[in-house]
Motif scaffolding. Sequence first.
Motif, PDB file in Angstrom:
ATOM      1  N   TYR A  43       0.561  -1.201   0.094  1.00 21.46           N
ATOM      2  CA  TYR A  43       0.172  -0.702  -0.414  1.00 21.46           C
ATOM      3  C   TYR A  43       1.080   1.055  -0.179  1.00 21.46           C
ATOM      4  O   TYR A  43       2.194   0.841   0.468  1.00 21.46           O
ATOM      5  N   THR A  44      -0.236   1.582  -0.764  1.00 19.71           N
ATOM      6  CA  THR A  44       0.845   3.658  -0.160  1.00 19.71           C
ATOM      7  C   THR A  44       0.125   4.454   0.723  1.00 19.71           C
ATOM      8  O   THR A  44      -1.233   4.577   0.413  1.00 19.71           O
ATOM      9  N   LEU A  45       1.480   4.929   2.338  1.00 23.23           N
ATOM     10  CA  LEU A  45       0.527   5.811   2.591  1.00 23.23           C
ATOM     11  C   LEU A  45       0.653   7.200   2.312  1.00 23.23           C
ATOM     12  O   LEU A  45       1.837   7.084   2.575  1.00 23.23           O
ATOM     13  N   THR A  46       0.374   8.501   2.896  1.00 24.23           N
ATOM     14  CA  THR A  46       0.438   9.528   2.717  1.00 24.23           C
ATOM     15  C   THR A  46      -0.692  10.166   4.014  1.00 24.23           C
ATOM     16  O   THR A  46      -1.378   9.462   4.249  1.00 24.23           O
ATOM     17  N   SER A  47      -0.024  11.722   4.357  1.00 24.42           N
ATOM     18  CA  SER A  47      -0.632  11.986   5.423  1.00 24.42           C
ATOM     19  C   SER A  47      -1.533  13.531   5.350  1.00 24.42           C
ATOM     20  O   SER A  47       0.208  13.608   3.990  1.00 24.42           O
ATOM     21  N   LYS A  48      -1.930  14.111   5.999  1.00 25.01           N
ATOM     22  CA  LYS A  48      -1.799  15.457   5.376  1.00 25.01           C
ATOM     23  C   LYS A  48      -3.003  16.462   7.525  1.00 25.01           C
ATOM     24  O   LYS A  48      -3.541  15.168   7.713  1.00 25.01           O
ATOM     25  N   ASP A  49      -2.181  16.825   7.532  1.00 25.21           N
ATOM     26  CA  ASP A  49      -2.623  17.955   8.627  1.00 25.21           C
ATOM     27  C   ASP A  49      -3.932  18.786   8.397  1.00 25.21           C
ATOM     28  O   ASP A  49      -3.269  19.924   7.517  1.00 25.21           O
ATOM     29  N   VAL A  50      -4.963  18.856   8.654  1.00 28.50           N
ATOM     30  CA  VAL A  50      -6.241  20.129   8.206  1.00 28.50           C
ATOM     31  C   VAL A  50      -6.198  20.692   9.727  1.00 28.50           C
ATOM     32  O   VAL A  50      -7.436  21.171   9.392  1.00 28.50           O
ATOM     33  N   ARG A  51      -5.534  20.479  10.309  1.00 28.82           N
ATOM     34  CA  ARG A  51      -5.993  21.909  11.882  1.00 28.82           C
ATOM     35  C   ARG A  51      -5.429  22.643  11.318  1.00 28.82           C
ATOM     36  O   ARG A  51      -4.935  23.425  10.068  1.00 28.82           O
ATOM     37  N   SER A  52      -6.755  23.936  11.954  1.00 25.66           N
ATOM     38  CA  SER A  52      -6.548  25.086  11.900  1.00 25.66           C
ATOM     39  C   SER A  52      -5.154  25.411  12.345  1.00 25.66           C
ATOM     40  O   SER A  52      -4.490  26.665  11.873  1.00 25.66           O
ATOM     41  N   ALA A  53      -5.057  25.271  12.923  1.00 25.00           N
ATOM     42  CA  ALA A  53      -3.442  25.691  13.301  1.00 25.00           C
ATOM     43  C   ALA A  53      -2.834  24.682  13.910  1.00 25.00           C
ATOM     44  O   ALA A  53      -2.494  23.399  14.621  1.00 25.00           O
ATOM     45  N   GLN A  54      -1.671  24.995  13.933  1.00 22.39           N
ATOM     46  CA  GLN A  54      -0.205  23.761  13.868  1.00 22.39           C
ATOM     47  C   GLN A  54      -0.491  23.810  15.647  1.00 22.39           C
ATOM     48  O   GLN A  54       0.985  22.889  15.633  1.00 22.39           O
ATOM     49  N   TYR A  55      -0.333  24.275  16.444  1.00 19.75           N
ATOM     50  CA  TYR A  55      -0.233  23.698  18.126  1.00 19.75           C
ATOM     51  C   TYR A  55      -0.767  22.549  18.579  1.00 19.75           C
ATOM     52  O   TYR A  55      -2.251  22.790  17.786  1.00 19.75           O
ATOM     53  N   VAL A  56      -0.951  22.368  19.885  1.00 21.16           N
ATOM     54  CA  VAL A  56      -1.068  21.044  20.284  1.00 21.16           C
ATOM     55  C   VAL A  56      -1.384  21.667  21.440  1.00 21.16           C
ATOM     56  O   VAL A  56      -2.387  20.813  21.905  1.00 21.16           O
ATOM     57  N   ALA A  57      -1.524  22.898  22.410  1.00 22.52           N
ATOM     58  CA  ALA A  57      -1.782  23.187  23.188  1.00 22.52           C
ATOM     59  C   ALA A  57      -1.767  24.690  23.019  1.00 22.52           C
ATOM     60  O   ALA A  57      -2.031  25.354  22.635  1.00 22.52           O
ATOM     61  N   LEU A  58      -3.256  24.867  24.030  1.00 20.87           N
ATOM     62  CA  LEU A  58      -3.533  26.005  24.277  1.00 20.87           C
ATOM     63  C   LEU A  58      -4.049  26.269  25.904  1.00 20.87           C
ATOM     64  O   LEU A  58      -4.350  25.439  26.857  1.00 20.87           O
ATOM     65  N   VAL A  59      -2.964  26.977  27.017  1.00 19.14           N
ATOM     66  CA  VAL A  59      -2.907  27.237  27.763  1.00 19.14           C
ATOM     67  C   VAL A  59      -3.390  28.843  28.217  1.00 19.14           C
ATOM     68  O   VAL A  59      -2.907  29.741  28.164  1.00 19.14           O
ATOM     69  N   ASP A  60      -4.510  28.649  29.378  1.00 19.19           N
ATOM     70  CA  ASP A  60      -5.215  29.586  29.795  1.00 19.19           C
ATOM     71  C   ASP A  60      -4.837  30.064  31.085  1.00 19.19           C
ATOM     72  O   ASP A  60      -5.661  29.270  32.521  1.00 19.19           O
ATOM     73  N   SER A  61      -4.499  31.131  31.214  1.00 14.86           N
ATOM     74  CA  SER A  61      -3.688  31.515  33.113  1.00 14.86           C
ATOM     75  C   SER A  61      -5.202  32.308  33.941  1.00 14.86           C
ATOM     76  O   SER A  61      -4.958  32.772  34.814  1.00 14.86           O
ATOM     77  N   GLY A  62      -6.300  32.690  33.162  1.00 16.39           N
ATOM     78  CA  GLY A  62      -7.178  32.828  33.296  1.00 16.39           C
ATOM     79  C   GLY A  62      -6.717  34.499  33.450  1.00 16.39           C
ATOM     80  O   GLY A  62      -7.311  35.169  34.234  1.00 16.39           O
ATOM     81  N   ARG A  63      -5.539  34.944  33.509  1.00 16.62           N
ATOM     82  CA  ARG A  63      -5.460  35.965  32.990  1.00 16.62           C
ATOM     83  C   ARG A  63      -5.439  37.250  32.073  1.00 16.62           C
ATOM     84  O   ARG A  63      -4.788  38.051  31.135  1.00 16.62           O
ATOM     85  N   SER A  64      -6.608  36.788  31.183  1.00 13.98           N
ATOM     86  CA  SER A  64      -6.712  37.607  29.842  1.00 13.98           C
ATOM     87  C   SER A  64      -5.336  36.748  29.097  1.00 13.98           C
ATOM     88  O   SER A  64      -5.198  37.269  27.802  1.00 13.98           O
ATOM     89  N   ASN A  65      -5.102  35.142  29.082  1.00 20.08           N
ATOM     90  CA  ASN A  65      -3.778  35.581  28.183  1.00 20.08           C
ATOM     91  C   ASN A  65      -3.554  34.173  28.119  1.00 20.08           C
ATOM     92  O   ASN A  65      -3.161  32.979  28.671  1.00 20.08           O
ATOM     93  N   ILE A  66      -3.785  33.732  27.117  1.00 22.69           N
ATOM     94  CA  ILE A  66      -3.464  32.313  26.413  1.00 22.69           C
ATOM     95  C   ILE A  66      -2.592  32.042  25.590  1.00 22.69           C
ATOM     96  O   ILE A  66      -2.679  32.749  24.375  1.00 22.69           O
ATOM     97  N   GLU A  67      -1.648  31.169  25.968  1.00 14.89           N
ATOM     98  CA  GLU A  67      -0.320  30.568  24.883  1.00 14.89           C
ATOM     99  C   GLU A  67      -0.500  29.728  24.506  1.00 14.89           C
ATOM    100  O   GLU A  67      -1.248  28.541  25.094  1.00 14.89           O
ATOM    101  N   PRO A  68      -0.285  29.252  23.198  1.00 14.90           N
ATOM    102  CA  PRO A  68      -0.158  28.688  22.305  1.00 14.90           C
ATOM    103  C   PRO A  68       0.912  27.814  22.536  1.00 14.90           C
ATOM    104  O   PRO A  68       2.475  28.330  22.841  1.00 14.90           O
ATOM    105  N   LEU A  69       1.574  26.436  22.635  1.00 12.04           N
ATOM    106  CA  LEU A  69       2.271  25.487  22.199  1.00 12.04           C
ATOM    107  C   LEU A  69       2.121  24.543  21.749  1.00 12.04           C
ATOM    108  O   LEU A  69       1.335  23.482  21.148  1.00 12.04           O
TER     109      LEU A  69
END
Length: 189
Positions: A43-69
Motif C-alpha cells: 500500500y502507499t501511505l500519505t498523510s495531511k494535517d488539516v488542523r486550523s492551527a499547528q499548536y497542540v495545546a492552549l494554556v489559559d492562565s485566567g489572566r486574559s492570556n492564552i498561550e499556544p504550545l
Amino acid sequence: MRKLVLAASIALLTACSAPQPEQINFKPKAVLSSSDLVDGSSYTLTSKDVRSAQYVALVDSGRSNIEPLHAQQNVRISLENALLEQFGSQGFRSTVNSENSVEVEIQEALVTVKHSVMENEMDGKVTIEITAETPKGKLVKTYNGTATRSGMLSASNEEIATVLNDVVNLVLKEIANDRELKEYMAERF
C-alpha cells in the motif's frame, strides 16, 4: 571589516540567547500486532494535517492570556511513522507506487488547559480520519479520542504532553483494533 564581523557575531550571539518558545514532547506509540494479518500486501501511505492551527495545546492562565504550545516533533510525520510501524507489524508493506492507498488526515490534536495557581484542568481531543482505497472501492473511518484530567497547582508541560500522548495512543489503539479496517485492507490489498 573587523567592525562588520564583530556586529555579525554580536547579532548571532543575541539570537542564540533569545528565549525559545516552550514546546511539548509529542511521541505517539505504535500498537504492534503479535501476528501478521497478511504477508506483504503493499500500500502507499500519505498523510495531511488539516488542523486550523499547528499548536497542540492552549494554556489559559485566567489572566486574559492564552498561550499556544507547539510540538517539538512534526505531528503529521510522527503519526505517519507510528501508523507505518503499526501496519507493518500486521504484515502490510509500504511502497511508493501501490494501487492500494491509505490516507491519514489529522483533523484535531489539541489539549486545552485552564489553570490557576491552585488547580488545573486539561481536556484533550484527537480526531484522525483514515481512508483505505483500492481500485475496487474505498473505506473512510473517523477515529476520535478524548481525555480529561485535573490536578493541583498549575499544569506542567510534561503533564500536558502526557495527556496529548495518551489520547493519541488511545486513537492508535482503536485503529489497530478496528476489525472493519483490518478486514478491508486484508481482503482488498
